[in-house]
Design a protein around this motif. Structure first.
Motif, PDB file in Angstrom:
ATOM      1  N   PHE A  31      15.101  62.630 -10.061  1.00  0.00           N
ATOM      2  CA  PHE A  31      14.884  63.053  -8.701  1.00  0.00           C
ATOM      3  C   PHE A  31      14.160  64.491  -8.939  1.00  0.00           C
ATOM      4  CE2 PHE A  31      17.872  66.566  -7.568  1.00  0.00           C
ATOM      5  CZ  PHE A  31      18.791  66.279  -8.666  1.00  0.00           C
ATOM      6  N   SER A  64      17.122  56.963 -14.348  1.00  0.00           N
ATOM      7  CA  SER A  64      17.873  57.683 -13.124  1.00  0.00           C
ATOM      8  C   SER A  64      18.574  56.965 -12.350  1.00  0.00           C
ATOM      9  CB  SER A  64      16.485  58.021 -12.261  1.00  0.00           C
ATOM     10  OG  SER A  64      16.913  58.586 -11.143  1.00  0.00           O
ATOM     11  N   ARG A  66      19.441  58.384  -9.145  1.00  0.00           N
ATOM     12  CA  ARG A  66      19.425  58.943  -7.925  1.00  0.00           C
ATOM     13  C   ARG A  66      19.645  57.894  -6.966  1.00  0.00           C
ATOM     14  NH1 ARG A  66      14.952  56.960  -9.574  1.00  0.00           N
ATOM     15  NH2 ARG A  66      13.492  56.204  -8.219  1.00  0.00           N
ATOM     16  N   LYS A 223      20.987  69.102  -6.467  1.00  0.00           N
ATOM     17  CA  LYS A 223      21.193  67.914  -5.693  1.00  0.00           C
ATOM     18  C   LYS A 223      20.991  68.147  -4.180  1.00  0.00           C
ATOM     19  CE  LYS A 223      24.007  65.330  -8.962  1.00  0.00           C
ATOM     20  NZ  LYS A 223      25.002  64.970  -9.331  1.00  0.00           N
TER      21      LYS A 223
END
Ligand code: HH2
Length: 297
Positions: A31, A64, A66, A223
């Motif tokens: 991300f 990833s 995410r 985040k």
């Protein structure tokens, strides 16, 4: 009282201070740094840079996780990660592999990796067996659901109590399966099956999440909760990430997983000098001087 060290293979990370885990994603789609270090030479240069900036641990990931991310075929994840791990042998700091895949765990451990950081807490068949006899450190993280769907209306009656109980139970299970507690760090899993409100509740209760004597690891760097609070995209969340790292340190976290190692080091140097002095001792040694961990023969 906190145990004196987190045992990670040939490294023993002393727990009277906060360790910085530098993130290195060799993915096309992470991300915040997806695609930047997918080529081996770029990844190697970034690994060296993170160590020079003062990373205590280097966390290498090839998938990833995410929200909404589709799982990567296991062989693709291995092809991304293993060439880099091969080049990182001999690094002066412990290398961690961020994976849930038992075959990759085994291959990485053979290449000298010191920590297995598994967002799925060694729940894949064969994962516990892959790490059990190696002596490596492990990170157990709370994750509700799977990355592809985890952000679709996660619900908790009491997120703090549920995450705390889950971490305590998982620590017991992993210990019963033959992984000594001294090898384990625990992580509430910010953004993993949690809404913004859940994340903030967990951040406010960090000092109550971890069973005594085990190090708490916190990953808040860049985040989405920080984006929600500041209105900024991932590349502009440094200030918010530093605030989060200091909040975590103040609440007792012993490892912060971050993308911006140099800036986090500076922020922690200020925090440690004041908190160390308040504790009445000499204060922690200046950050960067006491960086290398005692290495067992
Ligand atoms: N967060 C991410 C990945 N791995 N591991 C632990 N223990 N704790 C975390 O909070 C954590 C983690 C997600 O961040 P990132 O690696 O930057 O992104 P992506 O999953 O998109 O590669």
């Amino acid at each position: 009282m906190t145990a004196p060290a987190w045992q990670c293979g040939r490294f023993a990370l002393r727990l009277e201070r906060v360790h910085v885990m530098g993130v290195l994603n060799v993915t096309p789609d992470s991300f915040s740094d997806g695609g930047r270090y997918a080529a081996l030479d770029a990844a190697l240069a970034q690994a060296q840079a993170l160590v020079e900036q003062g990373a205590d641990i280097l966390d290498v990931g090839g998938e990833s996780t995410r929200p909404g991310a589709a799982p990567v075929p296991p062989e693709v994840e291995r092809e991304r990660v293993l060439p880099l791990l091969r080049e990182l042998r001999g690094l002066p700091v412990p290398v961690s592999v961020d994976t849930s895949q038992p075959a990759l765990m085994r291959a990485a451990l053979e290449l000298g990796v010191s920590i297995v950081n598994d967002v799925r807490s060694l729940r894949a068949p064969g994962a516990l067996a892959a790490v059990r006899d190696s002596g490596c450190g492990v990170v157990l993280m709370h994750l509700r659901g799977e990355p592809a769907t985890m952000q679709q209306q996660p619900e908790y009656a009491d997120v703090v109590a549920e995450v705390r109980q889950w971490l305590a139970r998982r620590l017991e299970e992993v210990e019963a399966a033959g992984v000594a507690a001294a090898r384990v760090a625990l992580d509430p899993g910010f953004g993993f099956g949690k809404t913004h409100v859940h994340n903030l509740a967990l951040l406010a209760a960090l000092d109550r999440l971890c069973p005594p004597q085990r190090p708490l690891l916190v990953g808040l760097s860049r985040k989405s909760s920080l984006g929600r609070l500041t209105g900024r995209p991932p590349g502009e969340r440094l200030a918010a990430s530093l605030a989060a790292a200091l909040l975590a340190a103040d609440a007792g976290a012993r490892v912060v997983r971050v993308h911006d190692v140099a800036a986090t080091r500076d922020a922690l140097a200020v925090w440690e000098s004041v908190r160390g002095a308040q504790r009445g001792g000499q204060g922690p040694a200046p950050v960067g001087v006491q960086r290398t961990e005692q290495e067992r023969a």
